[in-house]
Design a protein around this motif. Structure first.
Motif, mmCIF file in Angstrom:
data_model
loop_
_atom_site.group_PDB
_atom_site.id
_atom_site.type_symbol
_atom_site.label_atom_id
_atom_site.label_comp_id
_atom_site.label_asym_id
_atom_site.label_seq_id
_atom_site.Cartn_x
_atom_site.Cartn_y
_atom_site.Cartn_z
ATOM 1 N N ARG A 5 0.829 -1.215 0.000
ATOM 2 C CA ARG A 5 0.000 0.000 0.000
ATOM 3 C C ARG A 5 0.857 1.256 0.000
ATOM 4 O O ARG A 5 0.560 2.218 -0.690
ATOM 5 N N ARG A 6 1.931 1.244 0.782
ATOM 6 C CA ARG A 6 2.840 2.396 0.806
ATOM 7 C C ARG A 6 3.439 2.627 -0.578
ATOM 8 O O ARG A 6 3.516 3.753 -1.052
ATOM 9 N N LEU A 7 3.875 1.557 -1.191
ATOM 10 C CA LEU A 7 4.464 1.657 -2.515
ATOM 11 C C LEU A 7 3.448 2.194 -3.515
ATOM 12 O O LEU A 7 3.750 3.080 -4.315
ATOM 13 N N SER A 8 2.249 1.691 -3.449
ATOM 14 C CA SER A 8 1.194 2.150 -4.348
ATOM 15 C C SER A 8 0.931 3.645 -4.179
ATOM 16 O O SER A 8 0.869 4.397 -5.151
ATOM 17 N N ARG A 9 0.806 4.084 -2.936
ATOM 18 C CA ARG A 9 0.570 5.517 -2.674
ATOM 19 C C ARG A 9 1.720 6.377 -3.169
ATOM 20 O O ARG A 9 1.520 7.432 -3.772
ATOM 21 N N LYS A 10 2.943 5.936 -2.912
ATOM 22 C CA LYS A 10 4.117 6.707 -3.316
ATOM 23 C C LYS A 10 4.213 6.788 -4.838
ATOM 24 O O LYS A 10 4.479 7.855 -5.396
ATOM 25 N N LEU A 11 3.968 5.674 -5.520
ATOM 26 C CA LEU A 11 4.017 5.687 -6.980
ATOM 27 C C LEU A 11 2.919 6.565 -7.568
ATOM 28 O O LEU A 11 3.142 7.271 -8.552
ATOM 29 N N LYS A 12 1.735 6.543 -6.960
ATOM 30 C CA LYS A 12 0.656 7.429 -7.422
ATOM 31 C C LYS A 12 1.066 8.885 -7.261
ATOM 32 O O LYS A 12 0.814 9.718 -8.125
ATOM 33 N N GLN A 13 1.695 9.185 -6.140
ATOM 34 C CA GLN A 13 2.158 10.543 -5.878
ATOM 35 C C GLN A 13 3.220 10.950 -6.902
ATOM 36 O O GLN A 13 3.167 12.038 -7.469
ATOM 37 N N ILE A 14 4.181 10.087 -7.158
ATOM 38 C CA ILE A 14 5.244 10.391 -8.111
ATOM 39 C C ILE A 14 4.682 10.483 -9.530
ATOM 40 O O ILE A 14 5.081 11.338 -10.314
ATOM 41 N N MET A 48 11.824 -6.199 -9.521
ATOM 42 C CA MET A 48 10.933 -5.138 -9.991
ATOM 43 C C MET A 48 11.142 -3.871 -9.167
ATOM 44 O O MET A 48 11.185 -2.774 -9.712
ATOM 45 N N LEU A 49 11.288 -4.018 -7.853
ATOM 46 C CA LEU A 49 11.556 -2.852 -7.004
ATOM 47 C C LEU A 49 12.862 -2.175 -7.411
ATOM 48 O O LEU A 49 12.933 -0.942 -7.495
ATOM 49 N N GLU A 50 13.858 -2.987 -7.702
ATOM 50 C CA GLU A 50 15.146 -2.441 -8.112
ATOM 51 C C GLU A 50 15.020 -1.700 -9.446
ATOM 52 O O GLU A 50 15.583 -0.614 -9.618
ATOM 53 N N THR A 51 14.260 -2.253 -10.374
ATOM 54 C CA THR A 51 14.039 -1.599 -11.665
ATOM 55 C C THR A 51 13.366 -0.250 -11.479
ATOM 56 O O THR A 51 13.798 0.759 -12.033
ATOM 57 N N ILE A 52 12.311 -0.223 -10.686
ATOM 58 C CA ILE A 52 11.572 1.021 -10.443
ATOM 59 C C ILE A 52 12.488 2.051 -9.788
ATOM 60 O O ILE A 52 12.539 3.202 -10.216
ATOM 61 N N THR A 54 15.736 2.225 -9.794
ATOM 62 C CA THR A 54 16.791 2.656 -10.715
ATOM 63 C C THR A 54 16.283 3.742 -11.643
ATOM 64 O O THR A 54 16.928 4.781 -11.813
ATOM 65 N N PHE A 55 15.124 3.538 -12.242
ATOM 66 C CA PHE A 55 14.578 4.518 -13.174
ATOM 67 C C PHE A 55 14.164 5.809 -12.479
ATOM 68 O O PHE A 55 14.208 6.884 -13.071
ATOM 69 N N LEU A 56 13.750 5.711 -11.211
ATOM 70 C CA LEU A 56 13.361 6.913 -10.466
ATOM 71 C C LEU A 56 14.545 7.549 -9.749
ATOM 72 O O LEU A 56 14.397 8.596 -9.128
ATOM 73 N N ASP A 57 15.689 6.888 -9.804
ATOM 74 C CA ASP A 57 16.888 7.350 -9.106
ATOM 75 C C ASP A 57 16.597 7.551 -7.619
ATOM 76 O O ASP A 57 16.885 8.592 -7.035
ATOM 77 N N MET A 58 15.991 6.509 -7.023
ATOM 78 C CA MET A 58 15.616 6.532 -5.610
ATOM 79 C C MET A 58 16.139 5.282 -4.934
ATOM 80 O O MET A 58 16.300 4.246 -5.559
ATOM 81 N N ASP A 59 16.336 5.377 -3.634
ATOM 82 C CA ASP A 59 16.656 4.224 -2.816
ATOM 83 C C ASP A 59 15.336 3.536 -2.439
ATOM 84 O O ASP A 59 14.306 4.202 -2.314
ATOM 85 N N ILE A 60 15.382 2.235 -2.255
ATOM 86 C CA ILE A 60 14.160 1.513 -1.883
ATOM 87 C C ILE A 60 13.554 2.073 -0.609
ATOM 88 O O ILE A 60 12.338 2.200 -0.483
ATOM 89 N N SER A 61 14.381 2.472 0.346
ATOM 90 C CA SER A 61 13.850 3.014 1.601
ATOM 91 C C SER A 61 13.075 4.312 1.351
ATOM 92 O O SER A 61 12.078 4.574 2.031
ATOM 93 N N GLU A 62 13.491 5.118 0.386
ATOM 94 C CA GLU A 62 12.745 6.330 0.038
ATOM 95 C C GLU A 62 11.380 5.992 -0.529
ATOM 96 O O GLU A 62 10.395 6.659 -0.250
ATOM 97 N N LEU A 63 11.356 4.963 -1.355
ATOM 98 C CA LEU A 63 10.114 4.583 -2.016
ATOM 99 C C LEU A 63 9.105 4.030 -1.022
ATOM 100 O O LEU A 63 7.904 4.179 -1.199
ATOM 101 N N LEU A 64 9.570 3.426 0.055
ATOM 102 C CA LEU A 64 8.659 2.798 1.015
ATOM 103 C C LEU A 64 8.404 3.641 2.257
ATOM 104 O O LEU A 64 7.770 3.176 3.188
ATOM 105 N N LYS A 65 8.898 4.874 2.283
ATOM 106 C CA LYS A 65 8.650 5.741 3.448
ATOM 107 C C LYS A 65 7.192 6.011 3.626
ATOM 108 O O LYS A 65 6.441 6.157 2.709
#
Length: 65
Positions: A5-14, A48-52, A54-65
């Motif tokens: 859910r966190r990932l979904s919300r963050k991706l929607k925001q981005i 898949m998380l690593e791919t996302i 990499t393309f967003l130039d983000m760390d996984i911890s940033e994406l899941l905050k």
């Protein structure tokens, strides 16, 4: 499940006002996969998380905050 859910919300925001097709292309995945991710219907593997990230130039911890 809460991380999905966190990932979904963050991706929607981005994603913002971009179409799913444009955003999916930007982050290197198929539009259908992005749609399932945004609807919390697709589990993500580490590749898949690593791919996302990499393309967003983000760390996984940033994406899941």
């Amino acid at each position: 499940m809460k991380y999905r859910r966190r990932l979904s919300r963050k991706l929607k925001q981005i994603k913002g006002r971009q179409t799913q097709a444009v955003f999916a292309n930007r982050i290197g995945i198929k539009q259908s996969s992005l749609n399932r991710i945004l609807q919390n219907k697709q589990p993500l593997n580490l590749d898949m998380l690593e791919t996302i990230c990499t393309f967003l130039d983000m760390d996984i911890s940033e994406l899941l905050k």
